[in-house]
Motif scaffolding. Structure first.
Motif, PDB file in Angstrom:
ATOM      1  N   THR A   1      21.117  -8.239   3.977  1.00 33.59           N
ATOM      2  CA  THR A   1      20.578  -9.842   4.405  1.00 33.59           C
ATOM      3  C   THR A   1      19.160  -9.833   4.371  1.00 33.59           C
ATOM      4  O   THR A   1      18.512  -9.095   4.848  1.00 33.59           O
ATOM      5  CB  THR A   1      21.319 -10.175   5.871  1.00 33.59           C
ATOM      6  N   GLN A   2      18.964 -10.632   3.677  1.00 33.74           N
ATOM      7  CA  GLN A   2      17.331 -11.104   3.334  1.00 33.74           C
ATOM      8  C   GLN A   2      17.356 -12.391   4.167  1.00 33.74           C
ATOM      9  O   GLN A   2      17.840 -13.461   3.897  1.00 33.74           O
ATOM     10  CB  GLN A   2      16.936 -11.199   1.795  1.00 33.74           C
ATOM     11  N   VAL A   3      16.169 -12.227   5.086  1.00 32.17           N
ATOM     12  CA  VAL A   3      15.758 -13.509   5.967  1.00 32.17           C
ATOM     13  C   VAL A   3      14.521 -13.823   5.448  1.00 32.17           C
ATOM     14  O   VAL A   3      13.405 -13.335   5.486  1.00 32.17           O
ATOM     15  CB  VAL A   3      15.810 -13.283   7.499  1.00 32.17           C
TER      16      VAL A   3
ATOM     17  N   PHE B   1      21.087 -17.835  12.691  1.00 33.54           N
ATOM     18  CA  PHE B   1      21.573 -16.553  11.730  1.00 33.54           C
ATOM     19  C   PHE B   1      20.535 -15.622  12.163  1.00 33.54           C
ATOM     20  O   PHE B   1      19.583 -15.179  11.659  1.00 33.54           O
ATOM     21  CB  PHE B   1      21.236 -16.916  10.221  1.00 33.54           C
TER      22      PHE B   1
ATOM     23  N   LYS C   1       9.522 -12.006   3.459  1.00 31.15           N
ATOM     24  CA  LYS C   1      10.873 -11.682   3.709  1.00 31.15           C
ATOM     25  C   LYS C   1      11.254 -10.607   4.285  1.00 31.15           C
ATOM     26  O   LYS C   1      10.584  -9.578   4.114  1.00 31.15           O
ATOM     27  CB  LYS C   1      11.669 -12.009   2.322  1.00 31.15           C
TER      28      LYS C   1
ATOM     29  N   SER D   1      15.965  -2.298   8.798  1.00 31.28           N
ATOM     30  CA  SER D   1      15.062  -3.397   8.385  1.00 31.28           C
ATOM     31  C   SER D   1      13.832  -3.091   7.532  1.00 31.28           C
ATOM     32  O   SER D   1      13.283  -1.928   7.864  1.00 31.28           O
ATOM     33  CB  SER D   1      14.724  -4.339   9.564  1.00 31.28           C
TER      34      SER D   1
ATOM     35  N   ILE E   1      18.620 -17.828   3.799  1.00 31.30           N
ATOM     36  CA  ILE E   1      19.452 -16.713   4.093  1.00 31.30           C
ATOM     37  C   ILE E   1      20.242 -16.234   2.977  1.00 31.30           C
ATOM     38  O   ILE E   1      21.041 -16.835   2.784  1.00 31.30           O
ATOM     39  CB  ILE E   1      20.073 -16.731   5.363  1.00 31.30           C
TER      40      ILE E   1
ATOM     41  N   ALA F   1      16.713 -21.568  11.934  1.00 28.25           N
ATOM     42  CA  ALA F   1      16.750 -20.085  11.673  1.00 28.25           C
ATOM     43  C   ALA F   1      17.559 -19.120  12.742  1.00 28.25           C
ATOM     44  O   ALA F   1      18.227 -18.121  12.686  1.00 28.25           O
ATOM     45  CB  ALA F   1      15.455 -19.398  11.350  1.00 28.25           C
TER      46      ALA F   1
ATOM     47  N   THR G   1      10.557 -21.875  13.865  1.00 28.45           N
ATOM     48  CA  THR G   1      11.720 -21.331  12.931  1.00 28.45           C
ATOM     49  C   THR G   1      12.961 -21.856  13.798  1.00 28.45           C
ATOM     50  O   THR G   1      14.120 -22.207  12.957  1.00 28.45           O
ATOM     51  CB  THR G   1      11.783 -19.826  13.228  1.00 28.45           C
TER      52      THR G   1
END
Length: 228
Positions: free
Chosen positions: A100-102, A32, A75, A68, A107, A29, A24
């Motif tokens: 925020t969706q990772v 962020f 996701k 979270s 992102i 990634a 990642t």
């Protein structure tokens, strides 16, 4: 023997997790990062423009990950509390809650109930994408800069920062639109620069010396970390 088997499985899991983390990071990634308790504090300079004139303000803004949720398709959605204060002598006051969706390839940040694709992976120079693909607005294309850059903010050097150009229209017929964000590896957004103006218009004539709408917003990181 049973203990050895459990130990072997644990070691294999840790090795696989390490490989995933490295992969990642390779995709970008880590520009962020999101995890529980993580926070970032920014120095903010803001000017809002109205027909009667501009209003200027300076304050600090703190973004902190407070929750979270694991979603489908691998996701994770993170909840962020955004708090403000006049300066470091004041206490924080909750201003808003964003999410925020990772995911493995994007992102997506929900800011004031509007979702934007902030980053796409892998990070590649000059890569272009539609930031509004998950909202009802018209297409708006973000682009990675031609190369990574080093920058110094408040005497802190950030190496290989990634610049996301959100708009580079500059000065145009009826206003101005310059927007970009800078991201540092293992830290996140370190700078937000947004200048959006609308000039006064009357009977088809534009007065570029009179700004009647828009906003200047500059957010500069001053602190980041993680609460225990």
């Amino acid at each position: 023997m049973r203990y050895c088997s459990v130990l072997l499985i644990s070691l294999c899991f840790m090795a696989c997790q390490s490989e995933i983390d490295q992969d990642t990071d390779r995709l970008g990634a880590n520009y962020f990062p999101m995890e529980m308790g993580q926070y970032r504090i920014y120095d903010v300079h803001e000017i809002n423009y109205y027909l009667i004139g501009p209003e200027e303000s300076n304050y600090q803004l703190k973004e902190e990950v407070v929750d979270s949720t694991l979603l489908s398709h691998n996701k994770i959605e993170y909840k962020l509390h955004r708090s403000v204060r006049a300066d470091d002598t004041q206490t924080w006051k909750l201003d808003s809650v964003w999410t925020t969706q990772v995911g493995s390839s994007t992102i997506v940040a929900n800011e004031n109930n509007v979702s934007y694709v902030k980053l796409v992976f892998p990070i590649e120079n000059n890569l272009v994408w539609d930031a509004n693909v998950y909202n009802t607005r018209g297409a708006e294309y973000y682009q990675y800069a031609a190369q990574k850059m080093d920058t110094t903010l408040f005497d802190t050097l950030y190496v290989d920062a990634v610049k996301v150009i959100q708009s580079d229209l500059g000065y145009y017929t009826v206003g101005r639109d310059d927007r970009y964000e800078l991201f540092a590896a293992d830290i996140g957004m370190i700078l937000k620069y947004s200048i959006v103006w609308e000039y006064f218009q009357e009977d088809g004539t534009v007065d570029a010396n009179k700004i009647v709408g828009g906003r200047d917003l500059v957010m500069t990181m001053i602190e980041y970390g993680k609460t225990e």
